[in-house]
Scaffold this motif. Structure first.
Motif, PDB file in Angstrom:
ATOM      1  N   THR A 173       0.964  -1.108  -0.292  1.00 32.96           N
ATOM      2  CA  THR A 173      -0.363   0.099  -0.346  1.00 32.96           C
ATOM      3  C   THR A 173       1.130   1.176   0.523  1.00 32.96           C
ATOM      4  N   TYR A 174       0.379   2.086  -0.661  1.00 36.66           N
ATOM      5  CA  TYR A 174       1.016   3.572  -0.924  1.00 36.66           C
ATOM      6  C   TYR A 174       0.771   5.036  -0.293  1.00 36.66           C
ATOM      7  N   SER A 175      -0.873   4.539  -0.447  1.00 35.25           N
ATOM      8  CA  SER A 175      -1.767   5.299   0.455  1.00 35.25           C
ATOM      9  C   SER A 175      -2.755   4.468   0.630  1.00 35.25           C
ATOM     10  N   ALA A 176      -3.118   4.706   1.753  1.00 38.01           N
ATOM     11  CA  ALA A 176      -4.347   4.299   2.891  1.00 38.01           C
ATOM     12  C   ALA A 176      -6.147   4.148   2.042  1.00 38.01           C
ATOM     13  N   ILE A 188      -7.545  -1.193 -12.048  1.00 38.49           N
ATOM     14  CA  ILE A 188      -6.245  -1.799 -12.248  1.00 38.49           C
ATOM     15  C   ILE A 188      -5.181  -0.908 -14.080  1.00 38.49           C
ATOM     16  N   THR A 189      -4.292  -0.743 -13.802  1.00 41.13           N
ATOM     17  CA  THR A 189      -3.826  -0.187 -14.382  1.00 41.13           C
ATOM     18  C   THR A 189      -2.104  -0.262 -14.235  1.00 41.13           C
ATOM     19  N   VAL A 190      -0.844   0.039 -15.304  1.00 36.80           N
ATOM     20  CA  VAL A 190       0.276   0.244 -15.469  1.00 36.80           C
ATOM     21  C   VAL A 190       0.933   1.539 -15.703  1.00 36.80           C
ATOM     22  N   GLN A 191      -0.490   2.203 -15.511  1.00 41.54           N
ATOM     23  CA  GLN A 191       0.019   3.922 -15.642  1.00 41.54           C
ATOM     24  C   GLN A 191       0.141   4.247 -14.436  1.00 41.54           C
ATOM     25  N   VAL A 192       1.337   5.320 -13.563  1.00 40.23           N
ATOM     26  CA  VAL A 192       1.597   5.380 -12.408  1.00 40.23           C
ATOM     27  C   VAL A 192       2.153   6.968 -12.383  1.00 40.23           C
ATOM     28  N   HIS A 193       1.486   7.760 -13.521  1.00 40.89           N
ATOM     29  CA  HIS A 193       1.948   8.891 -13.364  1.00 40.89           C
ATOM     30  C   HIS A 193       0.776  10.012 -12.211  1.00 40.89           C
ATOM     31  N   LEU A 194       0.567  11.049 -12.457  1.00 41.41           N
ATOM     32  CA  LEU A 194      -0.056  12.233 -11.552  1.00 41.41           C
ATOM     33  C   LEU A 194      -1.220  11.859 -12.277  1.00 41.41           C
ATOM     34  N   ASN A 195      -1.692  12.295 -13.633  1.00 39.07           N
ATOM     35  CA  ASN A 195      -2.789  11.638 -14.035  1.00 39.07           C
ATOM     36  C   ASN A 195      -3.808  10.398 -13.594  1.00 39.07           C
ATOM     37  N   GLU A 223       5.130   7.112  -9.066  1.00 35.28           N
ATOM     38  CA  GLU A 223       5.434   8.510  -9.319  1.00 35.28           C
ATOM     39  C   GLU A 223       5.162   9.394  -7.901  1.00 35.28           C
ATOM     40  N   LYS A 224       6.242  10.134  -7.834  1.00 35.65           N
ATOM     41  CA  LYS A 224       5.935  10.684  -6.062  1.00 35.65           C
ATOM     42  C   LYS A 224       4.225  11.512  -5.524  1.00 35.65           C
ATOM     43  N   ASP A 225       4.843  12.233  -6.914  1.00 36.67           N
ATOM     44  CA  ASP A 225       3.545  13.156  -6.727  1.00 36.67           C
ATOM     45  C   ASP A 225       2.197  12.006  -6.559  1.00 36.67           C
ATOM     46  N   LEU A 226       1.731  11.344  -7.198  1.00 37.36           N
ATOM     47  CA  LEU A 226       1.046  10.711  -7.955  1.00 37.36           C
ATOM     48  C   LEU A 226       0.336   9.919  -5.845  1.00 37.36           C
ATOM     49  N   VAL A 227       1.474   9.397  -5.086  1.00 36.49           N
ATOM     50  CA  VAL A 227       0.997   8.704  -3.910  1.00 36.49           C
ATOM     51  C   VAL A 227       0.260   9.391  -3.333  1.00 36.49           C
ATOM     52  N   GLU A 228       1.178  11.153  -3.265  1.00 41.14           N
ATOM     53  CA  GLU A 228       0.935  12.269  -2.355  1.00 41.14           C
ATOM     54  C   GLU A 228      -0.714  12.955  -2.913  1.00 41.14           C
ATOM     55  N   ARG A 229      -1.409  12.425  -4.185  1.00 42.20           N
ATOM     56  CA  ARG A 229      -2.115  12.701  -4.452  1.00 42.20           C
ATOM     57  C   ARG A 229      -2.953  11.718  -4.412  1.00 42.20           C
ATOM     58  N   CYS A 230      -3.116  11.117  -4.343  1.00 41.41           N
ATOM     59  CA  CYS A 230      -4.139   9.839  -3.304  1.00 41.41           C
ATOM     60  C   CYS A 230      -4.233  10.173  -2.304  1.00 41.41           C
ATOM     61  N   ALA A 231      -2.823  10.397  -1.315  1.00 41.65           N
ATOM     62  CA  ALA A 231      -3.262   9.996   0.393  1.00 41.65           C
ATOM     63  C   ALA A 231      -3.880  11.770   0.609  1.00 41.65           C
ATOM     64  N   ALA A 232      -4.089  12.485  -0.689  1.00 42.50           N
ATOM     65  CA  ALA A 232      -4.586  13.787  -0.319  1.00 42.50           C
ATOM     66  C   ALA A 232      -6.041  14.121  -0.209  1.00 42.50           C
TER      67      ALA A 232
END
Lengths: 113, 158
Positions: free
Chosen positions: A14-17, A47-54, A76-85
């Motif tokens: 898990t990257y973002s709970a 389910i995807t293999v895309q890992v960017h902010l979008n 990517e780091k900003d994806l994790v942050e955005r999902c968490a937010a």
């Protein structure tokens, strides 16, 4: 099936709970963002293999609470942050989209509306 | 709910493709705040996102605006890009002129305009090669008039 149960059953990282108590009512798999914009429904897992902010933007716009990154793809780091937010669960698995979906199917839970 | 039309406008800038969706996400938040039904919000989100994506990918940016009245909302995307030489071809699902680099990120699936049309009640494209494109899409709030709900259509097919 609750997000937390899927995370446990498939042994996901898990990257973002997000909200583990949220019930998932269906699953969509795909890497074309417009396809997901067309197909995903509220309360589904993606389910995807895309890992960017979008990925987060699409999930927010379609009310998708759970994104699973397949094939060991690292977010990517900003994806994790955005999902968490946004309260979106972001998790990863070394399995391909095919195998992840297959394992989910094998739990006996048929997540479809 | 409210009397005067509510207008919100954002400039969509070229640059990082992964940031696409910012304006659409703001529109969505506004519609939720205004108490618009969630089915309408989801359709508007698809329309805004695809329009935003088109403006960035094909025109290097533009303006995205949303007008909300008591009975409908309108999303307008304007750019000064290359224009669309053949709208019928652009409307074909799967047809795209996006680069390989953009496609690898999951954009440029050739589903943008069909997605917009499917989720709006009216869609008008005003384009001129070499000058730019203006896309206007409306979504009515009245349930009786909402025959073209994308999700409703898919549900009916299943």
């Amino acid at each position: 099936m609750k997000i937390s149960e899927i995370v446990r059953q498939l042994d996901l990282k898990t990257y973002s709970a997000g909200d583990g108590e949220r019930e998932i009512s269906g699953v969509v798999s795909g890497d074309l963002l417009s396809f997901i914009m067309a197909e995903a429904r509220e309360g589904w897992m993606w389910i995807t293999v895309q890992v960017h902010l979008n990925v987060a933007a699409v999930a927010v716009l379609k009310d998708v609470p759970f994104v699973l990154l397949a094939s060991g793809r690292q977010p990517e780091k900003d994806l994790v942050e955005r999902c968490a937010a946004e309260g979106i669960t972001l998790a990863g698995t070394p399995f391909s989209s095919y195998e992840a979906a297959g394992r989910l199917w094998e739990t006996g839970q048929r997540l479809r509306e | 709910m409210f009397e005067a039309p509510y207008v919100e406008e954002y400039s969509v800038q070229a640059g990082d493709f992964t940031a696409i969706g910012e304006a659409s996400t703001k529109f969505r938040a506004t519609l939720k705040m205004l108490g618009i039904p969630s089915e309408i919000v989801r359709r508007a989100a698809v329309v805004a996102y695809e329009a935003e994506m088109n403006a960035l990918i094909h025109a290097g940016g533009g303006t995205l605006s949303m007008t909300v009245t008591p009975d409908h909302l309108e999303i307008r995307a304007a750019d000064r890009g290359p224009g669309i030489p053949d709208i019928a071809l652009a409307m074909q699902e799967g047809y795209s002129t996006a680069s390989d680099e953009i496609r690898e990120l999951g954009f440029g699936a050739g589903m943008g305009l069909p997605n917009i049309e499917r989720n709006s009640d009216t869609m008008v494209i005003d384009t001129e090669v070499g000058a730019g494109t203006v896309l206007m899409a409306t979504i009515r709030f009245s349930a009786a008039e909402n025959q073209k709900s994308g999700e409703g259509r898919q549900a009916a097919e299943q």
